[in-house]
Structures are given as structure tokens and as C-alpha cells.
Design a protein around this motif. Structure first.
Motif, PDB file in Angstrom:
ATOM      1  N   GLY A 122       5.091   5.708   5.970  1.00 22.78           N
ATOM      2  CA  GLY A 122       4.485   4.604   6.754  1.00 22.78           C
ATOM      3  C   GLY A 122       5.854   3.707   6.525  1.00 22.78           C
ATOM      4  N   LEU A 123       7.144   4.094   6.241  1.00 24.55           N
ATOM      5  CA  LEU A 123       8.288   3.367   5.976  1.00 24.55           C
ATOM      6  C   LEU A 123       9.296   3.619   6.813  1.00 24.55           C
ATOM      7  CD1 LEU A 123       8.704   2.744   2.112  1.00 24.55           C
ATOM      8  CD2 LEU A 123       8.259   0.778   3.837  1.00 24.55           C
ATOM      9  N   CYS A 124      10.178   2.860   7.559  1.00 24.91           N
ATOM     10  CA  CYS A 124      11.534   3.032   8.337  1.00 24.91           C
ATOM     11  C   CYS A 124      12.478   2.448   7.528  1.00 24.91           C
ATOM     12  CB  CYS A 124      11.141   2.847   9.899  1.00 24.91           C
ATOM     13  SG  CYS A 124      10.717   1.360  10.249  1.00 24.91           S
ATOM     14  N   GLY A 174       4.074  -7.703   8.815  1.00 24.33           N
ATOM     15  CA  GLY A 174       3.250  -6.772   8.296  1.00 24.33           C
ATOM     16  C   GLY A 174       3.652  -5.328   8.268  1.00 24.33           C
ATOM     17  N   MET A 175       5.044  -5.058   8.714  1.00 17.46           N
ATOM     18  CA  MET A 175       5.739  -4.031   8.813  1.00 17.46           C
ATOM     19  C   MET A 175       6.138  -3.541   7.550  1.00 17.46           C
ATOM     20  SD  MET A 175       5.589  -2.954  11.543  1.00 17.46           S
ATOM     21  CE  MET A 175       3.850  -3.607  11.652  1.00 17.46           C
ATOM     22  N   THR A 176       6.107  -4.082   6.364  1.00 21.04           N
ATOM     23  CA  THR A 176       6.336  -3.515   5.160  1.00 21.04           C
ATOM     24  C   THR A 176       4.826  -3.060   4.284  1.00 21.04           C
ATOM     25  OG1 THR A 176       6.222  -5.933   3.841  1.00 21.04           O
ATOM     26  CG2 THR A 176       8.277  -4.991   4.780  1.00 21.04           C
ATOM     27  N   ASP A 177       3.795  -3.327   5.121  1.00 23.90           N
ATOM     28  CA  ASP A 177       2.671  -2.839   4.596  1.00 23.90           C
ATOM     29  C   ASP A 177       2.460  -1.279   5.301  1.00 23.90           C
ATOM     30  OD1 ASP A 177       0.211  -1.911   4.109  1.00 23.90           O
ATOM     31  OD2 ASP A 177      -0.793  -3.844   4.855  1.00 23.90           O
ATOM     32  N   THR A 178       2.629  -0.234   4.567  1.00 21.43           N
ATOM     33  CA  THR A 178       2.685   1.150   5.021  1.00 21.43           C
ATOM     34  C   THR A 178       1.326   1.431   5.416  1.00 21.43           C
ATOM     35  OG1 THR A 178       1.871   1.804   2.757  1.00 21.43           O
ATOM     36  CG2 THR A 178       4.397   1.618   3.331  1.00 21.43           C
ATOM     37  N   ALA A 179       0.260   0.771   5.111  1.00 20.53           N
ATOM     38  CA  ALA A 179      -1.071   1.193   5.715  1.00 20.53           C
ATOM     39  C   ALA A 179      -1.049   0.782   7.301  1.00 20.53           C
ATOM     40  CB  ALA A 179      -2.316   0.343   4.991  1.00 20.53           C
ATOM     41  N   LYS A 180      -0.495  -0.437   7.301  1.00 22.40           N
ATOM     42  CA  LYS A 180      -0.400  -1.114   8.907  1.00 22.40           C
ATOM     43  C   LYS A 180       0.285  -0.080   9.918  1.00 22.40           C
ATOM     44  CE  LYS A 180      -1.366  -4.927  10.518  1.00 22.40           C
ATOM     45  NZ  LYS A 180      -2.849  -5.103  10.242  1.00 22.40           N
ATOM     46  N   ASN A 234       0.792  -1.209  -0.010  1.00 23.27           N
ATOM     47  CA  ASN A 234      -0.074   0.013   0.064  1.00 23.27           C
ATOM     48  C   ASN A 234       0.752   1.210   0.038  1.00 23.27           C
ATOM     49  OD1 ASN A 234      -2.783  -0.917   0.263  1.00 23.27           O
ATOM     50  ND2 ASN A 234      -2.092  -1.967   2.102  1.00 23.27           N
ATOM     51  N   LEU A 235       1.962   1.271  -0.697  1.00 25.81           N
ATOM     52  CA  LEU A 235       2.644   2.298  -0.815  1.00 25.81           C
ATOM     53  C   LEU A 235       2.163   3.531  -1.529  1.00 25.81           C
ATOM     54  CD1 LEU A 235       5.781   3.427   0.100  1.00 25.81           C
ATOM     55  CD2 LEU A 235       6.527   2.410  -1.940  1.00 25.81           C
ATOM     56  N   THR A 236       2.551   4.652  -1.296  1.00 27.85           N
ATOM     57  CA  THR A 236       1.872   5.928  -1.713  1.00 27.85           C
ATOM     58  C   THR A 236       2.729   5.978  -3.040  1.00 27.85           C
ATOM     59  OG1 THR A 236       1.682   8.236  -1.928  1.00 27.85           O
ATOM     60  CG2 THR A 236       3.618   7.295  -0.752  1.00 27.85           C
ATOM     61  N   THR A 237       2.018   6.573  -4.165  1.00 28.52           N
ATOM     62  CA  THR A 237       2.816   6.742  -5.470  1.00 28.52           C
ATOM     63  C   THR A 237       3.043   8.295  -5.574  1.00 28.52           C
ATOM     64  OG1 THR A 237       0.457   6.922  -6.531  1.00 28.52           O
ATOM     65  CG2 THR A 237       1.448   4.768  -6.525  1.00 28.52           C
TER      66      THR A 237
END
Lengths: 142, 144
Positions: free
Chosen positions: B99-101, B21-27, A76-79
Motif C-alpha cells: 500500500g505504499l508508492c 490519507g495516501m500515507t495510510d496503507t489501509a486506504k 496501518n503499515l504491515t510489520t
């Protein structure tokens, strides 16, 4: 009933902790993603570059193989390129300025009862919560 | 040997991030979104990750070196300074925006597509910017 996501979170977390424990007890290193990458980027880690490259190769390569043979999870990464660039710059600058990220300060620091690790974790969590409130509920940009 | 175990640690870390699930930015963004549909998964991830490390630090405390001979890293001086607080604040803002570190950004590099690569390149640039700023500051601090 416990949601499956929480169980996967706990299992994945245990794997992350096991990886950090192995890196500490076998290699004698702190498993901090920003520190390991940062030492390669700015040359401060030139004394153990092979170890850093091997760690990064595992971190990028093994999930790549798992994603290929099994399945890639949703990201679900932003574009939005502007968001990606601004956030990437902040994460890179902030983690080097603050000497750590979620893995170094969070996982390795808290478990060592390191005051710096605990304070840093509380601050980036608070900053994240406030930034989320402002950017999503205030400005509506994310 | 060192490189082999470093590769294994990196790989286990990456698969753990993937599974958790930590690579799912929505989570991740959901965890920070206390005003919205709050997602507590990250607490389980962090809790799960800290458990083995609590044991590891106890074991490490009883021996002078790691298995491959390197000294166990000493605890850094416990100084809470402006640099630590400002760095953590900037990191937290960037973390929330996308949502990424650093760990998940690298673990998901292969399946995040071009947008994930843009983030990683910007992150590396941010690290270089700090290096240049810090180097500049250190030089100015020295007597001429």
C-alpha cells in the motif's frame, strides 16, 4: 453527506497538484517521486542534485515537522518484513523500469494527456487490483 | 532559489499526501480491493491533483521556459513498449502488497517507524537493481 475522508482526499490532492504545478512552472521540472529519487540513487540526476536533495528534504522533512507539532496520521503499515522487502523491491524496480509512478505518470502525465502516462496508470492500477484480489482473497497473505 | 522552490514543492507534496490519507496503507489497499470493502478516496486525491496540473500545463504551453529559466520539459516520445508495460505491472503488484508508492513512502518516513524505513531501503535497492540490469543490457547491445 459526503464522507470526511473524501473531502480530505480532495484537499490533499489539490495540494499535491499545486506542488506539481509550482515545480513545473517555477523550476521547470516534472514532479515524479520515483524519478527525483531514482536520479539521486543511480547518479543519472547529477546535473541537478541540489534541486533533487532539496525536494526530497521537503518531502520527508515537512511532514516530519507536521507530525511532530500536530499529529502523525494512521499508516496501518504491515510489520511483515518479507512483504516490506518484496514490495519495496518491486516498487523501486518497476517505477524505474516503467519510468514513473503515481505522481509522474498519474498526476503529471494524465494532466498532460500523455499516452504513456495514461497507459502506465491504467496498467499499474490493473496490476494492483489483480495483485490485491490474488494476495488478499486468493492466497490470504495480506 | 531553485533549491528553495524545490524544497517548498517537496514539502507541499508531502503535506498533501499526509492530509489526503495516501500515507495510510489501509486506504490505498482499500482502493485496490474491489472485491472487498472498496474505498474510493484515492479517486478524489488523483482528481484533485490533476486539476491544478491541467491549468499548469496550459500555462506552460504558452511560454518557452519556467520562471527560473529552465526549459519546460518536452513531452517524451509517446512509445508504448514492453519496458513501460512490464515496469508499470511490477510497480502495481508492489504497490498492492504493502500500500505504499514512492511519494507516500518518503512523506511517511518520519512517522512510519522502522518498517517504513525497511520499505524505503528495499525500494532504493530495487532502483539500483534496475540501474545495473539496464546498464548491463545497454553494454551487451553495443558492438564489441
Amino acid at each position: 453527506m459526503i464522507p470526511a475522508d473524501w473531502i480530505f482526499g480532495l484537499l490533499g490532492g489539490l495540494m499535491i497538484g499545486a506542488a506539481a504545478a509550482m515545480f513545473l512552472l517555477v523550476n521547470g521540472r516534472i514532479m515524479g517521486a520515483s524519478g527525483i529519487l531514482g536520479g539521486v540513487v543511480d547518479g543519472s540526476g547529477r546535473g541537478n542534485l541540489d534541486e533533487r536533495f532539496a525536494f526530497l528534504a521537503g518531502l520527508v522533512g515537512v511532514p516530519a515537522v507536521v507530525a511532530l507539532v500536530w499529529q502523525a496520521p494512521q499508516t496501518n503499515l504491515t510489520t511483515d518484513p518479507l512483504l516490506l522487502v518484496v514490495a519495496g523491491l518491486l516498487v523501486g524496480l518497476g517505477t524505474r523500469m516503467g519510468s514513473g509512478c503515481t505522481s509522474g505518470h498519474g498526476v503529471c502525465g494524465i494532466s498532460r494527456f500523455s499516452k504513456r502516462g495514461i497507459v502506465a496508470t491504467l496498467v499499474y492500477l490493473a496490476a494492483g487490483v489483480i495483485a490485491m484480489a490474488v494476495a488478499r482473497h486468493g492466497l490470504g497473505v495480506i | 532559489m531553485r533549491a528553495l522552490f524545490a524544497f517548498l514543492a517537496g514539502g507541499l507534496f508531502g503535506v498533501g499526501l499526509m492530509l489526503s490519507g495516501m500515507t495510510d496503507t489501509a486506504k490505498v489497499q482499500g482502493w485496490l480491493d474491489v472485491l472487498g470493502a472498496w474505498d474510493p478516496t484515492l479517486a478524489f486525491v488523483l482528481g484533485g491533483a490533476i486539476l491544478p496540473m491541467l491549468v499548469a500545463w496550459r500555462v506552460a504551453g504558452k511560454r518557452p521556459t519556467a520562471a527560473l529559466g529552465t526549459p519546460i520539459p518536452a513531452k517524451p516520445a509517446q512509445i508504448i513498449d514492453a519496458r513501460l508495460l512490464a515496469g508499470a505491472t511490477l510497480f502495481g503488484i508492489g504497490w498492492a502488497l504493502v500500500g505504499l508508492c514512492p511519494g507516500p513512502a518518503l512523506a511517511a518516513l518520519s512517522y512510519n517507524g522502522g518498517h517504513g524505513a525497511v520499505f524505503v531501503v528495499a525500494m532504493v535497492a530495487g532502483m539500483l537493481i534496475w540501474h545495473i540490469l539496464h546498464l548491463g543490457g545497454a553494454m551487451r547491445g553495443r558492438p564489441a
